[in-house]
Design a protein around this motif. Structure first.
Motif, short mmCIF file in Angstrom:
data_model
loop_
_atom_site.label_atom_id
_atom_site.label_comp_id
_atom_site.label_asym_id
_atom_site.label_seq_id
_atom_site.Cartn_x
_atom_site.Cartn_y
_atom_site.Cartn_z
N CYS A 22 -10.74 -6.10 -4.05
CA CYS A 22 -11.13 -7.29 -3.31
C CYS A 22 -10.86 -8.54 -4.14
O CYS A 22 -10.38 -9.55 -3.62
CB CYS A 22 -12.62 -7.22 -2.95
N THR A 27 -2.79 -6.23 -0.96
CA THR A 27 -2.36 -6.13 0.43
C THR A 27 -1.55 -4.89 0.67
O THR A 27 -0.66 -4.88 1.51
CB THR A 27 -1.52 -7.36 0.82
N THR A 29 -0.55 -1.18 2.04
CA THR A 29 -0.78 -0.66 3.38
C THR A 29 -0.64 0.85 3.39
O THR A 29 0.36 1.39 3.82
CB THR A 29 0.25 -1.26 4.37
N ARG A 199 -13.86 -11.89 0.08
CA ARG A 199 -13.77 -10.63 -0.66
C ARG A 199 -14.86 -9.70 -0.13
O ARG A 199 -15.99 -9.71 -0.60
CB ARG A 199 -13.94 -10.86 -2.16
N THR A 220 -11.26 -7.88 10.81
CA THR A 220 -10.26 -8.49 9.93
C THR A 220 -10.91 -9.01 8.65
O THR A 220 -10.21 -9.35 7.69
CB THR A 220 -9.55 -9.65 10.65
N THR A 223 -11.41 -6.62 3.43
CA THR A 223 -10.22 -6.73 2.59
C THR A 223 -9.92 -5.45 1.83
O THR A 223 -8.83 -5.30 1.26
CB THR A 223 -10.36 -7.89 1.60
N GLY A 224 -10.84 -4.51 1.79
CA GLY A 224 -10.61 -3.23 1.13
C GLY A 224 -11.65 -2.23 1.58
O GLY A 224 -12.78 -2.60 1.92
N LYS A 268 -2.85 -4.99 7.39
CA LYS A 268 -2.72 -4.76 5.96
C LYS A 268 -4.04 -4.99 5.24
O LYS A 268 -4.63 -6.05 5.32
CB LYS A 268 -1.66 -5.70 5.37
N ARG A 269 -4.47 -3.96 4.52
CA ARG A 269 -5.57 -4.09 3.59
C ARG A 269 -5.58 -2.84 2.72
O ARG A 269 -4.94 -1.84 3.06
CB ARG A 269 -6.92 -4.31 4.28
N SER A 270 -6.26 -2.89 1.58
CA SER A 270 -6.31 -1.74 0.67
C SER A 270 -7.27 -0.69 1.22
O SER A 270 -8.42 -1.01 1.52
CB SER A 270 -6.78 -2.18 -0.71
#
Length: 289
Positions: A22, A27, A29, A199, A220, A223-224, A268-270
């Motif tokens: 975070c 980014t 995928t 984050r 959305t 972030t992870g 896209k995010r971890s």
């Protein structure tokens, strides 16, 4: 994504990775779940409702993601009705015992919010929602939450049990409410002045992982995420807990909460998927898909 059979680290270690991801704004995928397109096989196997119970081969017809998202609509501006019932500090953290509302009649969802105790500091911390397994026992994750909070993070654990009854209508309502309860957890954290809303992470185990897969298609703000011991077809686990007479109809209803369409729409995010080679809940075929 590089898949790992066994990761010899606990939730604390996974969440530490998430805090770092975070913070770095990764980014990447990775793929997750089976059949990312969300297009399963035909909804009918040609078997009568009273046929031999074997949910492994039955794949209900897919539902468009736009329709699925309607299951979780809510007014994001509505009050959380958050109530602080206890607040104490020690061992470098502040523990808040609270209740909050999911906007659908559950107005006293118990939760812990744990944060780093840094006197005089105005640090805005990354936020992580920790999600429990089916029993909804938030105390089981309190040690992990405390360890993560010491890393200068803001952590929330809501008590969100997932206990199937075998009634497709009741269980679908329960699943939608569970997802919404976790969305409201993000609302609560992000509205805090000590939260860095850019984050935001999620860590879920078992049913918490199933809810996390759904959240990836809705939120959305995430972030992870870490999804541990989660199955891409959670409906199959649910139907085995209380086998209904018409289990095909049950799967038709509860498959709306399976991972594939949400993960495919997640952007896209971890995302880190953790499985164990001796996991009896998640079959090998689903771990490898």
């Amino acid at each position: 994504m590089r898949r790992r059979g066994v990761l010899h680290i606990g939730v604390t270690g996974l969440a530490a990775m998430l805090v770092q991801a975070c913070s770095e704004g990764s980014t990447s995928t990775p793929g997750a779940g089976s059949d990312p397109s969300g297009r399963g096989s035909a909804s009918s196997t040609g078997e009568p409702a009273g046929s031999t119970f074997d949910p492994s081969g039955y794949v209900p017809a897919p539902v468009p993601i736009a329709e699925l998202k309607k299951l979780y609509n809510y007014d994001k501006s509505s009050t959380l009705n958050a109530q602080l019932t206890d607040r104490r500090s020690g061992d470098g953290v502040i523990l808040e015992d609270i209740t909050y509302s999911d906007t659908r009649g559950n107005d006293e969802i118990p939760a812990y919010v744990v944060s780093a105790d840094i006197p005089g500091d105005t640090l805005r911390m990354p936020a992580i929602v920790l999600a429990t397994g089916p029993d909804g026992n938030r105390d089981k994750l309190l040690d992990e939450a405390t360890a993560i909070a010491r890393m200068k993070a803001l952590v929330m654990i809501a008590s969100v049990p997932v206990k199937p009854t075998g009634d497709p209508s009741a269980d679908a309502k329960m699943m939608a409410a569970a997802v919404l309860a976790q969305r409201r957890a993000f609302d609560l954290l992000i509205r805090r002045t000590d939260c860095d809303g850019s984050r935001v992470g999620y860590v879920g185990h078992h049913s918490g992982a199933a809810l996390g897969a759904v959240l990836l298609g809705l939120e959305t703000r995430i972030t992870g995420a870490v999804l541990a011991s989660g199955t891409s077809r959670f409906s199959r686990w649910m139907v085995k807990q209380k086998v209904p007479q018409d289990w095909h109809a049950y799967l038709d209803s509860l498959s709306r909460f399976d991972a594939a369409p949400y993960v495919a729409a997640g952007g896209k995010r971890s995302v880190l998927l953790q499985f164990g080679k001796t996991d009896a809940v998640v079959p090998e075929a689903e771990r490898a898909s």
